[in-house]
Write an enzyme that holds these catalytic residues in place. Structure first.
Site, PDB file in Angstrom:
ATOM      1  CB  CYS A  42      -0.946   0.014   1.189  1.00  0.00           C
ATOM      2  SG  CYS A  42      -1.906  -1.485   1.341  1.00  0.00           S
ATOM      3  CG  HIS A  81      -3.071   3.210   2.560  1.00  0.00           C
ATOM      4  ND1 HIS A  81      -3.691   2.873   1.378  1.00  0.00           N
ATOM      5  CD2 HIS A  81      -3.053   2.080   3.327  1.00  0.00           C
ATOM      6  CE1 HIS A  81      -4.027   1.591   1.428  1.00  0.00           C
ATOM      7  NE2 HIS A  81      -3.662   1.092   2.597  1.00  0.00           N
ATOM      8  CG  ASN A 107      -6.493  -1.129   1.786  1.00  0.00           C
ATOM      9  OD1 ASN A 107      -5.867  -0.695   0.826  1.00  0.00           O
ATOM     10  ND2 ASN A 107      -5.919  -1.604   2.874  1.00  0.00           N
TER      11      ASN A 107
HETATM   12  O1  UT7 Z   1      -3.251  -1.608   4.024  1.00  0.00           O
HETATM   13  C1  UT7 Z   1      -3.136  -2.353   5.206  1.00  0.00           C
HETATM   14  C2  UT7 Z   1      -4.357  -3.174   5.335  1.00  0.00           C
HETATM   15  N1  UT7 Z   1      -4.808  -3.541   6.627  1.00  0.00           N
HETATM   16  C3  UT7 Z   1      -5.377  -2.732   7.527  1.00  0.00           C
HETATM   17  O2  UT7 Z   1      -5.363  -1.547   7.449  1.00  0.00           O
HETATM   18  C4  UT7 Z   1      -6.053  -3.429   8.682  1.00  0.00           C
HETATM   19  C5  UT7 Z   1      -5.922  -2.704   9.975  1.00  0.00           C
HETATM   20  N2  UT7 Z   1      -6.829  -3.271  10.955  1.00  0.00           N
HETATM   21  C6  UT7 Z   1      -8.154  -2.954  10.943  1.00  0.00           C
HETATM   22  O3  UT7 Z   1      -8.584  -2.166  10.128  1.00  0.00           O
HETATM   23  C7  UT7 Z   1      -9.020  -3.559  12.009  1.00  0.00           C
HETATM   24  O4  UT7 Z   1      -8.240  -4.294  12.923  1.00  0.00           O
HETATM   25  C8  UT7 Z   1     -10.140  -4.463  11.418  1.00  0.00           C
HETATM   26  C9  UT7 Z   1     -11.152  -3.601  10.696  1.00  0.00           C
HETATM   27  C10 UT7 Z   1      -9.531  -5.479  10.466  1.00  0.00           C
HETATM   28  C11 UT7 Z   1     -10.854  -5.217  12.535  1.00  0.00           C
HETATM   29  O5  UT7 Z   1     -11.341  -4.328  13.509  1.00  0.00           O
HETATM   30  P1  UT7 Z   1     -11.141  -4.659  15.060  1.00  0.00           P
HETATM   31  O6  UT7 Z   1     -11.827  -3.599  15.804  1.00  0.00           O
HETATM   32  O7  UT7 Z   1      -9.657  -4.812  15.273  1.00  0.00           O
HETATM   33  O8  UT7 Z   1     -11.948  -6.011  15.194  1.00  0.00           O
HETATM   34  P2  UT7 Z   1     -11.420  -7.442  15.676  1.00  0.00           P
HETATM   35  O9  UT7 Z   1     -10.518  -8.040  14.673  1.00  0.00           O
HETATM   36  O10 UT7 Z   1     -10.944  -7.350  17.076  1.00  0.00           O
HETATM   37  O11 UT7 Z   1     -12.791  -8.245  15.670  1.00  0.00           O
HETATM   38  C12 UT7 Z   1     -13.810  -7.985  16.613  1.00  0.00           C
HETATM   39  C13 UT7 Z   1     -14.911  -9.008  16.441  1.00  0.00           C
HETATM   40  C14 UT7 Z   1     -14.415 -10.441  16.462  1.00  0.00           C
HETATM   41  O12 UT7 Z   1     -15.375 -11.224  17.144  1.00  0.00           O
HETATM   42  P3  UT7 Z   1     -15.121 -11.653  18.688  1.00  0.00           P
HETATM   43  O13 UT7 Z   1     -13.849 -12.448  18.666  1.00  0.00           O
HETATM   44  O14 UT7 Z   1     -15.016 -10.378  19.451  1.00  0.00           O
HETATM   45  O15 UT7 Z   1     -16.349 -12.455  18.993  1.00  0.00           O
HETATM   46  C15 UT7 Z   1     -14.410 -10.858  15.013  1.00  0.00           C
HETATM   47  O16 UT7 Z   1     -14.593 -12.251  14.810  1.00  0.00           O
HETATM   48  O17 UT7 Z   1     -15.546  -8.836  15.168  1.00  0.00           O
HETATM   49  C16 UT7 Z   1     -15.600 -10.095  14.476  1.00  0.00           C
HETATM   50  N3  UT7 Z   1     -15.494  -9.828  13.043  1.00  0.00           N
HETATM   51  C17 UT7 Z   1     -16.559  -9.532  12.268  1.00  0.00           C
HETATM   52  N4  UT7 Z   1     -17.871  -9.427  12.549  1.00  0.00           N
HETATM   53  C18 UT7 Z   1     -18.677  -9.080  11.545  1.00  0.00           C
HETATM   54  C19 UT7 Z   1     -14.374  -9.798  12.275  1.00  0.00           C
HETATM   55  N5  UT7 Z   1     -14.692  -9.482  11.014  1.00  0.00           N
HETATM   56  C20 UT7 Z   1     -16.029  -9.306  10.982  1.00  0.00           C
HETATM   57  C21 UT7 Z   1     -16.942  -8.951   9.967  1.00  0.00           C
HETATM   58  N6  UT7 Z   1     -18.248  -8.853  10.289  1.00  0.00           N
HETATM   59  N7  UT7 Z   1     -16.553  -8.697   8.709  1.00  0.00           N
END
Ligand code: UT7
Length: 330
Positions: free
Chosen positions: A116, A257, A287
């Site tokens: 990215c 980005h 993204n």
């Molecule tokens: O260019 C570089 C690319 N990457 C990035 O920029 C990614 C950077 N990271 C992020 O943007 C965030 O960490 C995410 C958007 C990927 C995730 O957000 P988060 O607040 O860190 O959520 P999490 O991974 O802690 O997930 C929270 C909950 C989990 O459930 P439990 O374990 O709390 O029961 C996940 O299983 O949300 C669940 N979850 C979803 N629920 C509904 C994960 N993905 C989804 C989804 N829909 N798509």
């Protein structure tokens, strides 16, 4: 006439016509518009058709940038494509794009992989090559078909990414004080496992088993990437401002980005700048990796958010984990 600076002569972008909304996704996997918007700020993304390749999208963006610059493909002697999704692993997609556009065979053409951050890395590279006096007009493209490396059954990643392309044409100027002011590039190579594709490279060529296991798709440790991204982008922004004796307040527009609205808001907070100084289109594109900054740059210019004399700060991070920032005076 002596070359005093390297300037952006034109910009362009392209997104495939098909729009995939969060509601569409919630019919495919267990997710919701509410979850995706709250966690990432993304509402929809563009997805390329099965017959639409990275080079096809890049060509559209490049044609728009050339028209904006008032130049022809035959004027280009340097073509750099920032991408992690070339049409094929070999050869460089820059060569396919060269051929499709009609860029002369005397032009240097190559791909650049800094994920990215690729566009910012490419900007530094292209500007240095032009400043050397050995190249006249560079076409720098960021283009991605991320839908081809996303696991559409994996809700933690597939909701975040989209397809598209952005391009700029660069050239030398004899006007002092405009164009690229400087760049700051770097990488945290100890964090390669935060965002990667496990199989299909030279260390583990693809097998029937690796493909069945989905190991040719992108894997991400979202929370860790988030934390390192905020740190890397904040440092890259601060360092370049300090290096050039500027204060954040002197920046007309920051083009970050577009990965996650919450990451952009965190950077705004650290730099003590209001959100209206940041260009945001992650809600409409998701993204798009190396295409994200040039698409945003083009939209910012075309919507009148950048005026002559303004200073723009580009800042990005990506797999690697790479980071980069650039300052441009218009
Ligand atoms: O260019 C570089 C690319 N990457 C990035 O920029 C990614 C950077 N990271 C992020 O943007 C965030 O960490 C995410 C958007 C990927 C995730 O957000 P988060 O607040 O860190 O959520 P999490 O991974 O802690 O997930 C929270 C909950 C989990 O459930 P439990 O374990 O709390 O029961 C996940 O299983 O949300 C669940 N979850 C979803 N629920 C509904 C994960 N993905 C989804 C989804 N829909 N798509």
């Amino acid at each position: 006439m002596a070359t005093k600076s390297t300037v952006i002569l034109g910009t362009g972008c392209y997104a495939p016509p098909r729009v995939l909304t969060n509601d569409d996704l919630s019919k495919m996997i267990e997710t919701s518009d509410e979850w995706i918007v709250t966690r990432s700020g993304i509402r929809e993304r563009h997805i390329a058709g099965p017959d639409e390749s990275t080079s096809d999208m890049a060509v559209e963006a490049a044609r728009a940038a050339l028209a904006d610059a008032g130049l022809q493909a035959t004027d280009i002697d340097l073509l750099i494509v920032a991408t992690i999704t070339p049409d094929l692993p070999l050869p460089a997609v820059a060569c396919n794009i060269q051929h499709k556009l009609g860029v002369p065979t005397q032009a240097a053409c190559f791909d650049l992989n800094a994920a990215c951050s690729g566009f910012v890395y490419g900007l530094d590279t292209a500007c240095a090559m032009i400043a050397s006096g050995r190249y006249k007009h560079a076409l720098l493209i960021g283009a991605e078909k991320l839908s081809s490396i996303v696991d559409w059954n994996e809700r933690t990643t597939c909701v975040l990414f989209g397809d598209g392309a952005g391009a700029v044409v660069l050239g030398a100027s004899d006007q002092e004080g405009v164009g690229l002011i400087g760049t700051k590039l770097g990488a945290y190579g100890d964090s390669t496992d935060l965002l990667y594709i496990p199989k299909g490279g030279s260390s583990c060529p693809a097998t029937a088993e690796s493909i069945a296991a989905g190991d040719h798709f992108m894997k991400m440790k979202g929370k860790e990437v988030f934390k390192l991204a905020v740190r890397a982008m904040d440092e890259a922004a601060r360092d370049i401002l300090e290096q050039h004796g500027l204060h954040a307040d002197q920046i007309g527009l920051v083009i970050p980005h577009q990965a996650n609205l919450r990451i952009i808001e965190a950077i705004a907070k650290y730099l003590e700048l209001p959100m209206d100084r940041f260009f945001v289109n992650v809600d409409r594109y998701g993204n798009t990796s190396a295409a994200s900054v040039p698409i945003a740059l083009h939209e910012a210019r075309k919507s009148g958010r950048i005026k002559a004399g303004d200073i723009t700060l580009l800042v990005a991070f990506g797999a690697g984990l790479t980071y980069g920032s650039a300052l441009i005076r218009w």
